[in-house]
Design an enzyme around this catalytic site. Structure first.
Site, PDB file in Angstrom:
ATOM      1  CE  LYS A 127       0.341   5.340  -7.648  1.00 47.94           C
ATOM      2  NZ  LYS A 127      -0.454   5.836  -7.455  1.00 47.94           N
ATOM      3  N   PRO A 148       0.702  -1.007  -0.115  1.00 51.45           N
ATOM      4  CG  PRO A 148      -0.014  -0.930   2.538  1.00 51.45           C
ATOM      5  CD  PRO A 148       0.438  -1.557   1.684  1.00 51.45           C
TER       6      PRO A 148
HETATM    7  P1  FAD Z   1     -11.935  -5.821  -3.703  1.00 54.36           P
HETATM    8  O1  FAD Z   1     -12.716  -4.452  -2.595  1.00 54.36           O
HETATM    9  O2  FAD Z   1     -11.221  -7.025  -2.387  1.00 54.36           O
HETATM   10  O3  FAD Z   1     -13.555  -5.887  -4.081  1.00 54.36           O
HETATM   11  C1  FAD Z   1     -14.083  -7.508  -4.007  1.00 54.36           C
HETATM   12  C2  FAD Z   1     -15.392  -7.845  -3.429  1.00 54.36           C
HETATM   13  O4  FAD Z   1     -16.033  -9.347  -4.488  1.00 54.36           O
HETATM   14  C3  FAD Z   1     -15.624  -7.850  -2.302  1.00 54.36           C
HETATM   15  O5  FAD Z   1     -16.665  -6.783  -1.514  1.00 54.36           O
HETATM   16  C4  FAD Z   1     -15.577  -9.944  -2.035  1.00 54.36           C
HETATM   17  O6  FAD Z   1     -16.617  -9.259  -0.767  1.00 54.36           O
HETATM   18  C5  FAD Z   1     -16.289 -10.205  -2.968  1.00 54.36           C
HETATM   19  N1  FAD Z   1     -16.806 -11.147  -3.376  1.00 54.36           N
HETATM   20  C6  FAD Z   1     -15.019 -11.760  -3.013  1.00 54.36           C
HETATM   21  N2  FAD Z   1     -15.703 -13.201  -3.520  1.00 54.36           N
HETATM   22  C7  FAD Z   1     -16.842 -13.715  -3.917  1.00 54.36           C
HETATM   23  C8  FAD Z   1     -18.047 -14.591  -3.997  1.00 54.36           C
HETATM   24  N3  FAD Z   1     -17.495 -15.940  -4.214  1.00 54.36           N
HETATM   25  N4  FAD Z   1     -18.832 -13.897  -4.884  1.00 54.36           N
HETATM   26  C9  FAD Z   1     -19.737 -12.798  -4.593  1.00 54.36           C
HETATM   27  N5  FAD Z   1     -18.585 -12.159  -4.185  1.00 54.36           N
HETATM   28  C10 FAD Z   1     -17.199 -12.156  -3.821  1.00 54.36           C
HETATM   29  N6  FAD Z   1      -4.881  -0.075  -1.172  1.00 54.36           N
HETATM   30  C11 FAD Z   1      -4.072   1.246  -1.153  1.00 54.36           C
HETATM   31  O7  FAD Z   1      -4.392   1.476  -1.746  1.00 54.36           O
HETATM   32  N7  FAD Z   1      -4.083   1.935   0.370  1.00 54.36           N
HETATM   33  C12 FAD Z   1      -4.724   0.902   1.740  1.00 54.36           C
HETATM   34  O8  FAD Z   1      -4.633   2.100   2.495  1.00 54.36           O
HETATM   35  C13 FAD Z   1      -5.117   0.323   1.847  1.00 54.36           C
HETATM   36  N8  FAD Z   1      -5.450  -0.784   2.463  1.00 54.36           N
HETATM   37  C14 FAD Z   1      -5.687  -2.149   2.527  1.00 54.36           C
HETATM   38  C15 FAD Z   1      -6.415  -3.036   3.807  1.00 54.36           C
HETATM   39  C16 FAD Z   1      -6.446  -4.230   3.342  1.00 54.36           C
HETATM   40  C17 FAD Z   1      -6.984  -5.612   5.145  1.00 54.36           C
HETATM   41  C18 FAD Z   1      -6.948  -5.264   2.186  1.00 54.36           C
HETATM   42  C19 FAD Z   1      -7.437  -6.249   2.236  1.00 54.36           C
HETATM   43  C20 FAD Z   1      -6.246  -4.057   1.523  1.00 54.36           C
HETATM   44  C21 FAD Z   1      -5.808  -2.079   1.623  1.00 54.36           C
HETATM   45  N9  FAD Z   1      -5.970  -1.806   0.071  1.00 54.36           N
HETATM   46  C22 FAD Z   1      -5.416  -0.502   0.251  1.00 54.36           C
HETATM   47  C23 FAD Z   1      -5.757  -2.526  -0.877  1.00 54.36           C
HETATM   48  C24 FAD Z   1      -7.181  -1.569  -2.144  1.00 54.36           C
HETATM   49  O9  FAD Z   1      -8.043  -1.646  -0.059  1.00 54.36           O
HETATM   50  C25 FAD Z   1      -7.298  -2.964  -3.128  1.00 54.36           C
HETATM   51  O10 FAD Z   1      -7.006  -2.670  -4.079  1.00 54.36           O
HETATM   52  C26 FAD Z   1      -8.743  -2.763  -3.367  1.00 54.36           C
HETATM   53  O11 FAD Z   1     -10.188  -2.967  -2.484  1.00 54.36           O
HETATM   54  C27 FAD Z   1      -9.202  -3.593  -4.980  1.00 54.36           C
HETATM   55  O12 FAD Z   1     -10.513  -3.179  -4.772  1.00 54.36           O
HETATM   56  P2  FAD Z   1     -11.146  -4.612  -5.690  1.00 54.36           P
HETATM   57  O13 FAD Z   1     -12.891  -3.709  -6.003  1.00 54.36           O
HETATM   58  O14 FAD Z   1     -10.515  -5.336  -6.507  1.00 54.36           O
HETATM   59  O15 FAD Z   1     -11.223  -5.496  -4.751  1.00 54.36           O
HETATM   60  C1  DHB Z   2      -3.753   5.826   3.633  1.00 57.37           C
HETATM   61  C2  DHB Z   2      -3.008   4.406   2.708  1.00 57.37           C
HETATM   62  C3  DHB Z   2      -2.060   4.142   1.969  1.00 57.37           C
HETATM   63  O1  DHB Z   2      -1.982   3.326   1.310  1.00 57.37           O
HETATM   64  C4  DHB Z   2      -1.183   5.405   2.109  1.00 57.37           C
HETATM   65  O2  DHB Z   2      -0.136   5.221   0.643  1.00 57.37           O
HETATM   66  C5  DHB Z   2      -2.041   6.614   1.677  1.00 57.37           C
HETATM   67  C6  DHB Z   2      -3.032   6.666   2.731  1.00 57.37           C
HETATM   68  C7  DHB Z   2      -4.635   5.739   3.804  1.00 57.37           C
HETATM   69  O3  DHB Z   2      -5.161   5.089   4.012  1.00 57.37           O
HETATM   70  O4  DHB Z   2      -5.297   7.073   4.266  1.00 57.37           O
END
Ligand code: FAD
Ligand code: DHB
Length: 397
Positions: A299, A295
């Site tokens: 991105k 993170p």
């Molecule tokens: P997701 O947000 O994971 O969404 C996927 C969705 O699919 C979920 O709602 C899930 O419930 C659903 N799903 C899964 N399997 C199934 C199924 N079988 N059937 C139906 N639905 C299903 N990025 C940053 O840039 N900064 C951060 O601080 C940061 N913190 C994070 C903290 C955590 C705990 C996590 C896990 C990720 C974090 N990330 C962070 C990354 C960022 O949040 C993700 O890159 C972003 O959420 C990706 O979006 P997405 O839609 O691809 O996947």
């Molecule tokens: C936050 C998360 C990140 O990964 C980052 O690089 C900057 C900010 C946030 O959760 O606010």
């Protein structure tokens, strides 16, 4: 049940995709295993790239973000107890980043989609993908309340189901190449009810490890500290967390971090991951289903939106022309941006964290990298351009 695009997962990738498709007149249904409350309440990312903020406005969903988001013209890098402001806005010709939490973006996307007649089935877990290589693929799913499997028949399937979802596994192992790097550290993230301590984000490289000061609102702050990813959260008392944050963010010049009650805390591991290919027949992976970044570069969310921007454009072009071969461009187009985001996230992570597996030589190199940002405008501009979101390649428009 039938729709044109069956979408698995109502995270940023799935919800943005449904909006982009809706705008071009393509129907979709989202299956989401969790409840709406859970989706809208999970605290994750916080920083939106400039073009994502513009896209949210373009979709007519920007009202709350414009009111409640924080628009930052720069970030602060800290090392050797010295702070350096990187003028993102000045270095990128006027672009800023927005600090507006992921779950607030999701609330706006869900409400907007439902108001426009879009369909999201919460509590519906996709259990199998059928016929990805045929013209009539389908998703088997089960609703929380029932044990009877149901089918969603569609023309295309978007697996926007995150890293642990079933989408990626539906591509035969022989057709996938996976690249992975696990970092020997994690992040402990907290939410605290406290006022702002600094006017912008601080990314700090300190001898004891990395710390990040971010924000959520004038009264709630988000902070992270580097920690052992295998450690237990119960080993981190509030007092220990504040001690570490003070030690890592201190500058020795009288500035002090403002404490408040910690209302949430959790540990996440850090990894880099890319799956090539992102397409199998009529099944398309997007977002965390296909790639993970540590993170530090902020991105993850932004990259998920970039994938579905490509997918929606290609599906629209197929819709208009009937030419299926347009979809052959999907994987390669997305991967060009993904690998650049992987590079930037790895660069920020290695430059800012303490890694016990590295030598003193490498530690000196990271400090030189930071000092280069201070002294070289070209280096600072490169960081700023990546942080605010790289321009889209002309061929990817
Ligand atoms: P997701 O947000 O994971 O969404 C996927 C969705 O699919 C979920 O709602 C899930 O419930 C659903 N799903 C899964 N399997 C199934 C199924 N079988 N059937 C139906 N639905 C299903 N990025 C940053 O840039 N900064 C951060 O601080 C940061 N913190 C994070 C903290 C955590 C705990 C996590 C896990 C990720 C974090 N990330 C962070 C990354 C960022 O949040 C993700 O890159 C972003 O959420 C990706 O979006 P997405 O839609 O691809 O996947
Ligand atoms: C936050 C998360 C990140 O990964 C980052 O690089 C900057 C900010 C946030 O959760 O606010």
């Amino acid at each position: 049940m039938r729709t044109e695009v069956g979408i698995i997962g109502a995270g940023p990738a799935g919800l943005f995709l449904a909006h982009l498709l809706h705008r071009t007149g393509i129907s979709s249904v989202i299956l989401e295993s969790r409840s709406r409350e859970d989706v809208e309440g999970t605290v994750r990312a916080g920083v939106l790239e400039h073009w994502v903020t513009e896209l949210i406005k373009e979709l007519g969903l920007g009202e709350r973000m414009l009111r409640e988001g924080h628009f930052h013209d720069g970030i602060t890098l800290q090392w050797n107890r010295h702070r350096h402001h990187v003028d993102i806005e000045g270095l990128t010709g006027g672009k800023r980043v927005t600090v507006y939490p992921q779950h607030e973006v999701l609330k706006d996307l869900v409400a907007g989609l439902l108001a426009r007649g879009g369909e999201i089935i919460f509590g519906a877990r996709a259990t199998a993908i059928h016929g990805a290589e045929t013209e009539t693929p389908s998703i088997e799913f089960c609703r929380d309340a029932a044990n009877t499997p149901e089918m969603l028949h569609c023309d295309y399937i978007a697996a926007t189901d995150g890293f642990h979802g079933p989408g990626r596994q539906a591509i035969p192992a022989a057709k996938r190449v996976e690249y992975q790097k696990i970092y020997p550290f994690g992040w402990l993230g907290i939410l605290t009810k406290a006022p702002l301590s600094w006017h912008e984000l601080i990314y700090a490289n300190q001898r004891d490890g990395f710390a990040l000061l971010s924000t959520r609102s004038p009264d709630v702050q988000r902070m992270y500290i580097q920690c052992d990813p295998a450690g237990s959260i119960s080993a981190w008392s509030d007092a220990r967390i504040w001690d570490e944050l003070h030690a890592r963010l201190d500058t020795g010049d009288g500035w002090s971090l403002t404490e408040g009650p910690i209302v949430q805390k959790g540990i996440i591991p850090l990894r880099s991951f890319v799956c090539e290919t992102m397409r199998h027949g009529r099944l398309f992976l997007a977002g965390d289903a296909a790639h993970i970044v540590p993170p530090t570069g902020a991105k993850g969310l932004n990259l998920a939106v970039a994938d579905v921007r490509v997918l929606a454009r290609l599906l629209d072009a197929v819709h208009k022309t009937g030419d299926q071969s347009i979809l052959d461009r999907y994987s390669a187009t997305c991967l060009r941006r993904i690998w650049k985001a992987e590079r930037f996230s790895w660069y920020m992570t290695t430059m800012l964290h303490k890694n016990d597996e590295e030598s003193d030589f490498e530690r000196r190199i990271h400090i030189a990298d930071l000092d280069l940002i201070r002294t070289s405008e070209a280096s600072a501009r490169s960081l700023a351009e990546n942080y605010v979101g790289l321009p889209f390649d002309k061929g990817d428009e």
